[in-house]
Design a protein around this motif. Structure first.
Motif, short mmCIF file in Angstrom:
data_model
loop_
_atom_site.label_atom_id
_atom_site.label_comp_id
_atom_site.label_asym_id
_atom_site.label_seq_id
_atom_site.Cartn_x
_atom_site.Cartn_y
_atom_site.Cartn_z
N THR A 27 0.84 -1.19 0.00
CA THR A 27 0.00 0.00 0.00
C THR A 27 0.88 1.24 0.00
OG1 THR A 27 -1.73 -1.17 1.21
CG2 THR A 27 -1.81 1.25 1.20
N PHE A 28 0.81 1.99 -1.10
CA PHE A 28 1.75 3.09 -1.28
C PHE A 28 1.65 4.13 -0.19
CE2 PHE A 28 4.73 5.49 -3.59
CZ PHE A 28 4.31 6.81 -3.66
N SER A 29 0.45 4.38 0.27
CA SER A 29 0.27 5.43 1.29
C SER A 29 0.92 5.08 2.62
CB SER A 29 -1.22 5.70 1.50
OG SER A 29 -1.89 4.53 1.90
N ARG A 52 4.54 10.04 4.57
CA ARG A 52 3.33 9.53 3.93
C ARG A 52 2.45 10.66 3.40
NH1 ARG A 52 2.04 5.43 8.70
NH2 ARG A 52 3.35 6.96 9.76
N ARG A 70 4.31 13.48 -4.09
CA ARG A 70 3.78 12.14 -4.31
C ARG A 70 2.31 12.19 -4.70
NH1 ARG A 70 4.87 8.92 0.90
NH2 ARG A 70 3.56 7.31 -0.10
N ASN A 72 -0.55 9.52 -4.23
CA ASN A 72 -0.85 8.21 -3.67
C ASN A 72 -1.80 7.41 -4.56
OD1 ASN A 72 0.87 8.62 -1.51
ND2 ASN A 72 -0.77 9.26 -0.13
N ASP A 73 -2.67 8.10 -5.29
CA ASP A 73 -3.60 7.35 -6.15
C ASP A 73 -2.90 6.79 -7.39
OD1 ASP A 73 -5.27 10.11 -7.87
OD2 ASP A 73 -3.21 9.85 -7.20
N ASN A 75 0.43 5.76 -7.01
CA ASN A 75 1.56 5.00 -6.45
C ASN A 75 2.91 5.52 -6.95
OD1 ASN A 75 -0.38 3.41 -5.27
ND2 ASN A 75 -0.11 1.67 -6.63
#
Length: 121
Positions: A27-29, A52, A70, A72-73, A75
């Motif tokens: 999970t990237f977040s 994060r 970043r 997050n959606d 990645n």
């Protein structure tokens, strides 16, 4: 975690590049992300770190010129590099770790292949 960096290249001094690093496998977040670089004959150094959510560290030599961000959606973590200088020439690596953010490479267990950035004078 698998990391794939891209976006390096050859640019003249004063130019810009944007590096991207796509992550998968976790999970990237949940990941803290860092960009590191290593120039020939020099030790690897931390360029920028993003937690994060927010950027938390830039090495002094890039402050005001580089921006880490970043999505997050997607990645993906980015390093926008402006006003590039010949001394920015290096292989750039993205790295990841779960949890808290640090600016030394020994805290990061996951690394992508490097992407070469060359800045000509």
């Amino acid at each position: 975690v698998q990391l794939q960096a891209s976006g390096g290249g050859l640019v003249q001094a004063g130019g810009s590049l944007r590096l991207s690093c796509a992550a998968s496998g976790r999970t990237f977040s949940s990941l803290s992300m860092g960009w590191f670089r290593q120039a020939p004959g020099k030790e690897r150094e931390c360029v920028a770190v993003i937690s994060r959510a927010d950027p938390i560290y830039y090495v002094d030599s890039v402050k005001g010129r580089f921006t880490i961000s970043r999505e997050n959606d997607k990645n993906t973590v980015y390093l926008q590099m402006n006003s590039l200088k010949p001394e920015d020439t290096a292989v750039y690596y993205c790295a990841a770790r779960v949890g808290s953010s640090y600016n030394t490479d020994d805290w990061y267990p996951y690394w992508g292949r490097g992407t070469q950035v060359t800045v000509s004078s």
